[in-house]
Design a protein around this motif. Structure first.
Motif, PDB file in Angstrom:
ATOM      1  N   CYS A   1     -13.562 -10.028 -48.266  1.00  0.00           N
ATOM      2  CA  CYS A   1     -13.267 -11.340 -48.851  1.00  0.00           C
ATOM      3  C   CYS A   1     -13.007 -11.308 -50.345  1.00  0.00           C
TER       4      CYS A   1
ATOM      5  N   ILE B   1     -15.022 -10.569 -52.813  1.00  0.00           N
ATOM      6  CA  ILE B   1     -16.186 -10.753 -53.680  1.00  0.00           C
ATOM      7  C   ILE B   1     -16.628  -9.404 -54.233  1.00  0.00           C
TER       8      ILE B   1
ATOM      9  N   THR C   1     -21.338 -15.904 -49.701  1.00  0.00           N
ATOM     10  CA  THR C   1     -20.455 -16.749 -50.502  1.00  0.00           C
ATOM     11  C   THR C   1     -21.279 -17.767 -51.265  1.00  0.00           C
TER      12      THR C   1
ATOM     13  N   ASN D   1     -21.842 -21.188 -52.627  1.00  0.00           N
ATOM     14  CA  ASN D   1     -21.322 -22.515 -52.313  1.00  0.00           C
ATOM     15  C   ASN D   1     -21.904 -23.577 -53.240  1.00  0.00           C
TER      16      ASN D   1
ATOM     17  N   SER E   1     -15.658 -20.163 -45.678  1.00  0.00           N
ATOM     18  CA  SER E   1     -16.900 -20.435 -44.950  1.00  0.00           C
ATOM     19  C   SER E   1     -16.695 -21.508 -43.886  1.00  0.00           C
TER      20      SER E   1
END
Length: 285
Positions: free
Chosen positions: A29, A31, A81, A83, A157
């Motif tokens: 992803c 990251i 992730t 959020n 997500s």
């Protein structure tokens, strides 16, 4: 997923396991985990690793790569992730949208629809804030935006997208940046104490899953793109790839809004910096 019983303990993370997982996450992803983030990984993944009988990160990565491992992979990416989000975050971008971009774009569009993309929308605060700004603009400028408006909101997500689609928030979430006037105008209080966003704000937004490392071609072309406070999690190379793809998704002369601590890097050939006092935005060349 396999469920087990017993007390969940925080997994021990080896240096090799951390590096393996760090590479996997960036490939999955984008990251980029910094060094010394073992505690973060352990705290966020301990439940998933326990439930899937993976005592080490090496075993977790191996299981995600197996056939049928996509569901586990999605859960891991979801857990890693960030959020964190606010209503009208940093306020200046929304003032720029209402006072500069919407009048300018509306004059060009005529009867064509306004199209805005909210990338990495998390639980929906950003696209719904954009929708509220559009609502205020239309009330103050009757007859503008004759072709209607569509906000495409994307996130990697699945759980955040589901939350956002519901448009239902508790007071703790609503207290983070939402002015009282907008709460009273745009939300309906529910019997359980939560607040539901009104249909005229909600129906303007389409929520879709999207990994920023993938293709944006199916999204179409946009007049304005919000990609705020997400590029900070990527390497310089991945940032450049994303900004190039966003440029391809903007109409000529369309606008990109980044987070306060984010910049274009070396891509001045694709975007022109526009000073808005306060705030900086970028126009696609």
């Amino acid at each position: 997923m396999v469920l087990t019983t017993g007390v969940k303990s925080r997994p021990q993370i080896s240096a090799g396991g951390f590096q393996l997982f760090k590479s996997f996450l960036e490939d999955a992803c984008g990251i980029l985990l910094g060094d010394n983030k073992e505690y973060l990984v352990s705290s966020r993944l301990s439940g998933i690793m326990h439930d899937n009988q993976c005592p080490t990160l090496e075993e977790l990565v191996e299981k995600m790569k197996r056939p049928g491992g996509n569901r586990l992979k999605e859960a891991v990416v979801d857990a890693m992730t960030t959020n964190e989000t606010l209503w009208f975050r940093d306020i200046h971008p929304y003032n720029i949208l209402e006072n500069k971009l919407l009048p300018e774009v509306a004059a060009k569009l005529g009867s064509q629809p306004l199209k805005i993309w909210s990338a990495a929308c998390s639980s929906g605060q950003e696209p719904y804030s954009i929708s509220m700004v559009i609502d205020a603009f239309k009330r103050s400028k009757p007859g503008q935006l004759r072709g209607g408006e569509r906000i495409t909101a994307t996130d990697i997500s699945a759980s955040m997208l589901e939350h956002a689609r519901q448009g239902l928030y508790d007071m703790l979430a609503l207290g983070r940046g939402l002015p009282k006037e907008r709460l009273e105008r745009h939300f309906i209080k529910q019997a359980d104490g939560k607040w539901k966003i009104k249909p005229e704000i909600q129906t303007r937004v389409d929520f879709k899953p999207l990994n920023l490392l993938g293709s944006y071609a199916m999204l179409g072309k946009f007049d304005v793109v919000f990609c705020r406070n997400v590029l900070i999690y990527f390497s310089s190379e991945v940032k450049e790839q994303i900004l190039r793809k966003i440029h391809a998704s903007l109409k000529p002369g369309g606008y990109l809004l980044l987070g306060a601590s984010e910049s274009l890097g070396q891509l001045t050939d694709l975007y022109e910096m526009v000073h808005c006092s306060p705030g900086i935005i970028y126009r696609a060349k």
